[in-house]
Design an enzyme around this catalytic site. Structure first.
Site, PDB file in Angstrom:
ATOM      1  CG  ASP A  95      -1.902   1.103   1.277  1.00 43.52           C
ATOM      2  OD1 ASP A  95      -2.741   1.165   0.360  1.00 43.52           O
ATOM      3  OD2 ASP A  95      -1.851   1.909   2.221  1.00 43.52           O
ATOM      4  CD  GLU A 154      -2.147   2.297  -3.520  1.00 40.90           C
ATOM      5  OE1 GLU A 154      -3.258   2.802  -3.768  1.00 40.90           O
ATOM      6  OE2 GLU A 154      -1.686   2.199  -2.366  1.00 40.90           O
TER       7      GLU A 154
END
Length: 559
Positions: free
Chosen positions: A214, A273
């Site tokens: 993330d 990401e």
């Protein structure tokens, strides 16, 4: 669980399985509820293992399932090496991994390293220990400005809206790039680095095959004593030396992680990401860093031939620079579902939501009333775009429910919303709850088969028509289109190359893949005729006939 047992129970041990994999994202709290509390859970995922096998995916990616106060849908993690008790136990996780591995499905889990929950034991210890303590060094604490220190250290704004600095009881302030309940970690601290290495080993030893990282571009920071203003911060170049975003030194962290990944046989995979400039992407996809990076460009594009071709060419070139494979995404847990995006009027470039929601944001703000959504057009275009994407070399990421053709849920009552972006910017950002509504498995019942009780986010009545059970035996359903495409894709994905074929029309794209495969997508509305001599139509996103691709349709041909 030892590495030896792991090797015996993991699915097909192909080190580079990820390069052309189809990965299915599960948002655990909205997938399947096994105990009737309205919240999806780990045993619920296990119960749908046969469905996932029949769909034809190669891996499941789980959004966070860790203990969390749910200030941000589970991305506020209180314990990185456990399962939220509302979602199950570690033993349930092990059973899920075994069930998926038994069906040759890999398991990828989300790691959230930029910040913890404010309920994490480290942050609670930092609050109790006070100013100047060793405990506070794991986070980013600063004294405030002004004569009494009651003004924030800087006027920065968080991603979710509102101030990015929060004052604690003793007067100091901590930095949070996201929700106030998500304090940023200090990645210069050796304990932070070592603890995440321990976490990666913990899940790898339990059979996890890979990790989705993330906001991989935000971990490391270099904050000067005198902090820049918000305007000054936003004016700084993103060249690897920005104080808080996409710093070159983040790859020192990932080099350590890569050593952990490579210590397993086969090596564990990772995908970043990373919302960064185009020329910065290969750094994250490099084999000595995370190895692969998300490409969100299709997710942000209109249903437009020129945009799609440019995006594909650019991202295949980027992948060749790093030696990785590209990733293709049309929907995920952060954006308006693509069946809805494609059914809304096209707006100007500057009107798009930065997360790719485009004019979907305006539509959501009116509860789905304006602008008008053309459901049929959106569904037709979504099927065509999906077949186009699945025909590309590289890995494809699917978001739960897109195989059912689900649209975004717009009319969620304010009192039922959960996304922090809604609460921190009322009337400006509706948030992401509309794509996180629990899935419909059956046409009847209190939650359309999701569970035995009302779900944690309300499901609209129209979802009954999209239930998996309704679509299961319908050869023309969206679900069976996905199943057929994924079955055919196994034969199509031989080498990571494509060749463009001149179509003679600006609104039609054609490309070939090794082994006699061709993909044709008609982005326009007029039928497109082609010489189909010797070609078999393997699959089409809309009813068509040999030699013709009707409007807003993709066909796969085999010569």
């Amino acid at each position: 669980m030892t590495n030896e047992t792991l090797h015996a129970t993991s699915p097909k041990q192909t080190p580079e399985w990820w390069r052309q994999a189809v990965v299915y994202q599960v948002y655990p709290r909205s997938f399947a509820d096994s105990n009737g509390d309205g919240l999806g859970d780990i045993p619920g995922i296990t119960s749908r293992a046969d469905y996932l096998k029949q769909l034809g995916i190669n891996a499941v990616w789980l959004s966070p399932f860790y203990p969390s106060a749910l200030a941000d849908g589970g991305y506020d993690v209180a314990d990185y090496r456990n399962v939220d008790p509302r979602l199950g136990r570690l033993e349930d996780f092990d059973e899920m991994v075994s069930a998926l591995h038994a069906r040759d499905i890999k398991v990828v889990v989300d790691i959230v390293p930029n910040h913890t929950s404010d309920q994490h034991e480290w942050f609670q210890a930092a609050l109790k220990a006070g100013r100047g303590s060793k405990e506070r060094e794991r986070y980013i604490f600063r004294d405030g400005n002004g004569p009494d220190g009651n003004e924030p250290p800087a006027d920065w704004v968080s991603v979710f809206g509102g101030p990015a600095w929060e004052q604690v009881e003793d007067g100091q302030w901590y930095f949070h790039n996201f929700a106030v309940e998500q304090p940023d970690l200090n990645w210069d601290h050796p304990e932070v680095r070592e603890d995440f290495l321990k976490t990666l080993r913990f899940w790898s030893d339990r059979g996890v095959d890979g990790f989705r990282i993330d906001v991989a571009h935000m971990l490391t920071k270099d904050l000067p004593e005198a902090l820049p203003s918000r305007a000054e911060l936003e004016a700084l170049p993103y060249d690897g030396n920005h104080p808080i975003i996409d710093r070159d030194d983040v790859h020192e962290v990932y080099a350590e992680w890569r050593k952990v990944f490579n210590s397993y046989d086969p090596p564990r995979t990772a995908v970043a990401e990373a919302w960064v400039a185009r020329d910065r992407v290969p750094k994250y996809a490099h084999p000595e860093s995370l190895g692969q990076a998300f490409n969100f460009d299709l997710l942000q594009a209109d249903f437009d031939a020129e945009q799609f071709r440019t995006i594909v060419a650019d991202n295949l070139e980027l992948a060749s620079r790093s030696g990785s494979s590209s990733t293709w995404v049309l929907s995920n847990h952060d954006v308006v579902r693509h069946a809805t995006r494609y059914g809304l009027p096209d707006f100007a470039e500057e009107a798009r939501n930065p997360l790719g929601a485009k004019n979907g944001q305006a539509w959501l703000l009116t509860g789905g009333r304006e602008p008008e959504l053309n459901w049929a057009k959106g569904s037709r275009r979504a099927r065509a775009a999906t077949l186009f994407m699945l025909g590309l070399p590289g890995s494809s990421y699917l978001y739960q429910g897109e195989e059912l053709g689900l649209h975004e849920v717009a009319d969620i009552p304010d009192e039922a919303r959960q996304d922090p972006t809604f609460f921190r910017s009322p009337g400006v950002e509706v948030g992401r709850d509309g794509c996180r509504v629990p899935l419909p498995w059956e046409q009847e019942g209190p939650s359309f088969g999701f569970g035995a009780a009302a779900p944690h986010l309300p499901q609209p009545a129209w979802m009954a028509e999209y239930a998996a059970s309704v679509q299961d035996d319908d050869p023309a359903s969206s679900l069976n289109l996905y199943r057929q495409a994924l079955a055919a894709r196994v034969k199509l994905q031989t080498r990571e190359t494509l060749d463009w074929v001149e179509s003679g029309r600006d609104d039609v794209l054609r490309f070939t893949r090794p082994g006699g495969w061709e993909v044709i997508t008609n982005f326009g509305t007029d039928p497109y005729e082609y010489d189909g001599a010797g070609a078999e139509v393997v699959i089409a996103s809309s009813p068509t006939e040999p030699g013709v691709v009707v409007g807003e349709t993709t066909v796969w041909l085999k010569y």
